[in-house]
Design a protein around this motif. Structure first.
Motif, PDB file in Angstrom:
ATOM      1  N   LEU A   1     -45.019 163.176-116.072  1.00 55.86           N
ATOM      2  CA  LEU A   1     -44.881 162.468-117.346  1.00 55.86           C
ATOM      3  C   LEU A   1     -44.088 161.177-117.156  1.00 55.86           C
ATOM      4  O   LEU A   1     -44.409 160.130-117.739  1.00 55.86           O
ATOM      5  CB  LEU A   1     -44.194 163.372-118.366  1.00 55.86           C
ATOM      6  N   ALA A   2     -43.041 161.267-116.339  1.00 60.16           N
ATOM      7  CA  ALA A   2     -42.247 160.069-116.083  1.00 60.16           C
ATOM      8  C   ALA A   2     -43.111 158.996-115.422  1.00 60.16           C
ATOM      9  O   ALA A   2     -43.038 157.820-115.771  1.00 60.16           O
ATOM     10  CB  ALA A   2     -41.052 160.421-115.190  1.00 60.16           C
ATOM     11  N   TRP A   3     -43.934 159.416-114.491  1.00 60.31           N
ATOM     12  CA  TRP A   3     -44.731 158.428-113.759  1.00 60.31           C
ATOM     13  C   TRP A   3     -45.821 157.835-114.646  1.00 60.31           C
ATOM     14  O   TRP A   3     -46.025 156.626-114.695  1.00 60.31           O
ATOM     15  CB  TRP A   3     -45.341 159.066-112.506  1.00 60.31           C
ATOM     16  N   THR A   4     -46.532 158.700-115.362  1.00 65.75           N
ATOM     17  CA  THR A   4     -47.703 158.232-116.122  1.00 65.75           C
ATOM     18  C   THR A   4     -47.353 157.740-117.514  1.00 65.75           C
ATOM     19  O   THR A   4     -48.083 156.943-118.095  1.00 65.75           O
ATOM     20  CB  THR A   4     -48.738 159.360-116.266  1.00 65.75           C
ATOM     21  N   ASN A   5     -46.280 158.288-118.097  1.00 67.01           N
ATOM     22  CA  ASN A   5     -45.932 158.030-119.496  1.00 67.01           C
ATOM     23  C   ASN A   5     -47.097 158.438-120.412  1.00 67.01           C
ATOM     24  O   ASN A   5     -47.328 157.820-121.442  1.00 67.01           O
ATOM     25  CB  ASN A   5     -45.582 156.555-119.728  1.00 67.01           C
ATOM     26  N   ASP A   6     -47.808 159.472-119.998  1.00 70.11           N
ATOM     27  CA  ASP A   6     -48.950 159.971-120.777  1.00 70.11           C
ATOM     28  C   ASP A   6     -48.921 161.503-120.721  1.00 70.11           C
ATOM     29  O   ASP A   6     -49.049 162.093-119.651  1.00 70.11           O
ATOM     30  CB  ASP A   6     -50.254 159.438-120.167  1.00 70.11           C
ATOM     31  N   TRP A   7     -48.733 162.108-121.884  1.00 69.68           N
ATOM     32  CA  TRP A   7     -48.534 163.559-121.944  1.00 69.68           C
ATOM     33  C   TRP A   7     -49.750 164.321-121.401  1.00 69.68           C
ATOM     34  O   TRP A   7     -49.607 165.238-120.588  1.00 69.68           O
ATOM     35  CB  TRP A   7     -48.265 163.967-123.393  1.00 69.68           C
ATOM     36  N   GLY A   8     -50.924 163.931-121.843  1.00 70.40           N
ATOM     37  CA  GLY A   8     -52.131 164.641-121.411  1.00 70.40           C
ATOM     38  C   GLY A   8     -52.380 164.495-119.924  1.00 70.40           C
ATOM     39  O   GLY A   8     -52.723 165.462-119.231  1.00 70.40           O
ATOM     40  N   GLU A   9     -52.197 163.285-119.423  1.00 68.85           N
ATOM     41  CA  GLU A   9     -52.364 163.060-117.990  1.00 68.85           C
ATOM     42  C   GLU A   9     -51.352 163.892-117.207  1.00 68.85           C
ATOM     43  O   GLU A   9     -51.672 164.454-116.158  1.00 68.85           O
ATOM     44  CB  GLU A   9     -52.162 161.578-117.658  1.00 68.85           C
ATOM     45  N   ALA A  10     -50.132 163.945-117.715  1.00 65.57           N
ATOM     46  CA  ALA A  10     -49.080 164.682-117.007  1.00 65.57           C
ATOM     47  C   ALA A  10     -49.402 166.174-116.942  1.00 65.57           C
ATOM     48  O   ALA A  10     -49.210 166.818-115.910  1.00 65.57           O
ATOM     49  CB  ALA A  10     -47.732 164.456-117.695  1.00 65.57           C
ATOM     50  N   GLU A  11     -49.916 166.707-118.038  1.00 62.66           N
ATOM     51  CA  GLU A  11     -50.297 168.123-118.021  1.00 62.66           C
ATOM     52  C   GLU A  11     -51.391 168.370-116.992  1.00 62.66           C
ATOM     53  O   GLU A  11     -51.366 169.353-116.257  1.00 62.66           O
ATOM     54  CB  GLU A  11     -50.789 168.546-119.413  1.00 62.66           C
ATOM     55  N   GLN A  12     -52.341 167.457-116.949  1.00 63.53           N
ATOM     56  CA  GLN A  12     -53.444 167.627-116.015  1.00 63.53           C
ATOM     57  C   GLN A  12     -52.969 167.519-114.568  1.00 63.53           C
ATOM     58  O   GLN A  12     -53.406 168.272-113.698  1.00 63.53           O
ATOM     59  CB  GLN A  12     -54.516 166.561-116.284  1.00 63.53           C
ATOM     60  N   ILE A  13     -52.075 166.579-114.333  1.00 66.54           N
ATOM     61  CA  ILE A  13     -51.575 166.411-112.968  1.00 66.54           C
ATOM     62  C   ILE A  13     -50.744 167.626-112.552  1.00 66.54           C
ATOM     63  O   ILE A  13     -50.852 168.103-111.417  1.00 66.54           O
ATOM     64  CB  ILE A  13     -50.759 165.106-112.868  1.00 66.54           C
ATOM     65  N   ALA A  14     -49.949 168.141-113.470  1.00 69.57           N
ATOM     66  CA  ALA A  14     -49.174 169.342-113.144  1.00 69.57           C
ATOM     67  C   ALA A  14     -50.114 170.495-112.805  1.00 69.57           C
ATOM     68  O   ALA A  14     -49.907 171.225-111.822  1.00 69.57           O
ATOM     69  CB  ALA A  14     -48.262 169.716-114.312  1.00 69.57           C
ATOM     70  N   GLN A  15     -51.151 170.629-113.595  1.00 72.08           N
ATOM     71  CA  GLN A  15     -52.111 171.699-113.341  1.00 72.08           C
ATOM     72  C   GLN A  15     -52.783 171.499-111.978  1.00 72.08           C
ATOM     73  O   GLN A  15     -52.977 172.445-111.218  1.00 72.08           O
ATOM     74  CB  GLN A  15     -53.159 171.729-114.446  1.00 72.08           C
TER      75      GLN A  15
END
Lengths: 210, 158
Positions: free
Chosen positions: B26-40
């Protein structure tokens, strides 16, 4: 916003991100009706699939259920792993169909799998594209479960020879009629070239993709 | 190691570390949805590499490095290949995301490196040297990024 150090912004960032991970396993959260519709044996459709691959693979789901249908067309296979599910999401006040599928690269070259190439066609002729891939919609069942027999990544994936990818495809409902078939559209140009070879001369090995 | 053993360790790592991986993304992307996807995606990579990962050590650092690489890869991909989004349905927004949206604008003034350094050190509790290792940069660069990030946030609240 009164803290001159800006630390309250960091604190608010911290508190807002105190969230729990999505549940495991990644499976439909609620289901109301079971079947996408009965499937027929697709053995006879293999040749048809090989012919139409350049424009899209058609996986028919009309008829009497037998076994999990598989459509095979050199050099790929697309398999429905189980019945589709109609999933309701009360939070979004919407519903979508989920399909658990496996896509395998049976060729000797690389193949790029794109879930957004899938489309679900309803009885009234309406169609909708798969929602997973890069959308921000709900991820269940739009994304795969690594606790199932996932052999790859259901998001865009370049499959090595013999490699498979499996997981859920999700399609938002766009019609009150029943889904009748899954179409696989828009093979990328470089891959389409390999298919073109396979379709015209099925016995020959497809060219290796970069 | 049996699949059951892998499964148990994976679940433990998932429950313990998902939030940290999500926060870095989230810190890197500043995008909640992208961050969830990247974590997954990072955890999917962990599962795929379960046989080669050293489970005798905490896997958080491994996950964070994977997440950071996924973030940078995704940025490069988005720059070169604009994404076609097929869904027109509004995203599901949780309470945390609503609160986060209130500070997102302020954090958008920071670069990904500044946000990531700040979050790794002040939120996740890593030392600047550890954060540098995770971000693939130097200790001094992380300290400077954090300092710049704090200065920008101060200007936002001024």
């Amino acid at each position: 916003m009164s803290n001159p150090n800006g630390e309250n912004l960091v604190d608010r960032w911290r508190s807002s991100t105190e969230v729990d991970p999505p549940p495991l396993p990644n499976r439909p959260i609620s289901t109301r009706s079971g079947s996408l519709g009965p499937a027929i044996s697709l053995g006879a459709l293999g040749l048809v699939a090989a012919v139409v691959l350049g424009g899209g693979v058609i996986l028919s789901m009309a008829g009497t259920p037998t076994s999990a249908p598989t459509i095979t067309a050199p050099p790929v296979t697309l398999e429905l792993l189980g019945p589709g599910q109609l999933v309701h999401d009360n939070g979004l006040d919407t519903a979508w169909y989920g399909l658990d599928v496996r896509f395998c690269n049976r060729s000797s070259g690389y193949f790029t799998y794109l879930p957004t190439n899938a489309a679900l066609v309803f009885a009234d002729g309406r169609r909708t594209g798969a929602t997973n891939g890069h959308g921000r919609g709900p991820r269940t069942p739009g994304t795969p479960s690594w606790l199932s027999d996932i052999e790859g990544w259901m998001d865009k994936a370049t499959l090595s020879p013999g490699e498979c990818v499996s997981g859920w495809l999700a399609f938002y409902t766009v019609s009150s009629s029943e889904p009748v078939r899954l179409e696989w559209h828009g093979l990328t140009l470089d891959v389409a070239a390999a298919f073109g070879t396979a379709v015209s001369t099925p016995a020959s090995a497809p060219s290796r993709q970069a | 190691m049996t699949d059951d053993a892998y499964d148990s360790r994976f679940r433990t790592a998932y429950l313990d570390d998902w939030k940290a991986v999500f926060r870095l993304a989230l810190a890197w992307t500043n995008d909640w949805g992208e961050a969830e996807q990247i974590a997954q995606e990072a955890f999917a990579r962990l599962w795929q590499r379960r046989a080669t990962v050293d489970w005798t050590k905490p896997v958080l650092a491994w996950l964070l490095v994977v997440a950071r690489r996924l973030c940078t890869d995704r940025f490069r991909r988005l720059r070169s290949h604009p994404v076609l989004v097929t869904s027109r349905v509004a995203p599901m927004v949780g309470r945390g995301e609503v609160e986060w949206l209130e500070v997102r604008e302020a954090f958008s003034k920071l670069t990904p490196s500044e946000r990531s350094g700040l979050v790794l050190v002040t939120v996740l509790g890593f030392s600047p040297a550890e954060a540098a290792g995770l971000l693939g940069t130097g200790d001094g660069a992380v300290r400077a990024a954090i300092s710049r990030g704090r200065a920008k946030l101060r200007r936002e609240v001024a």
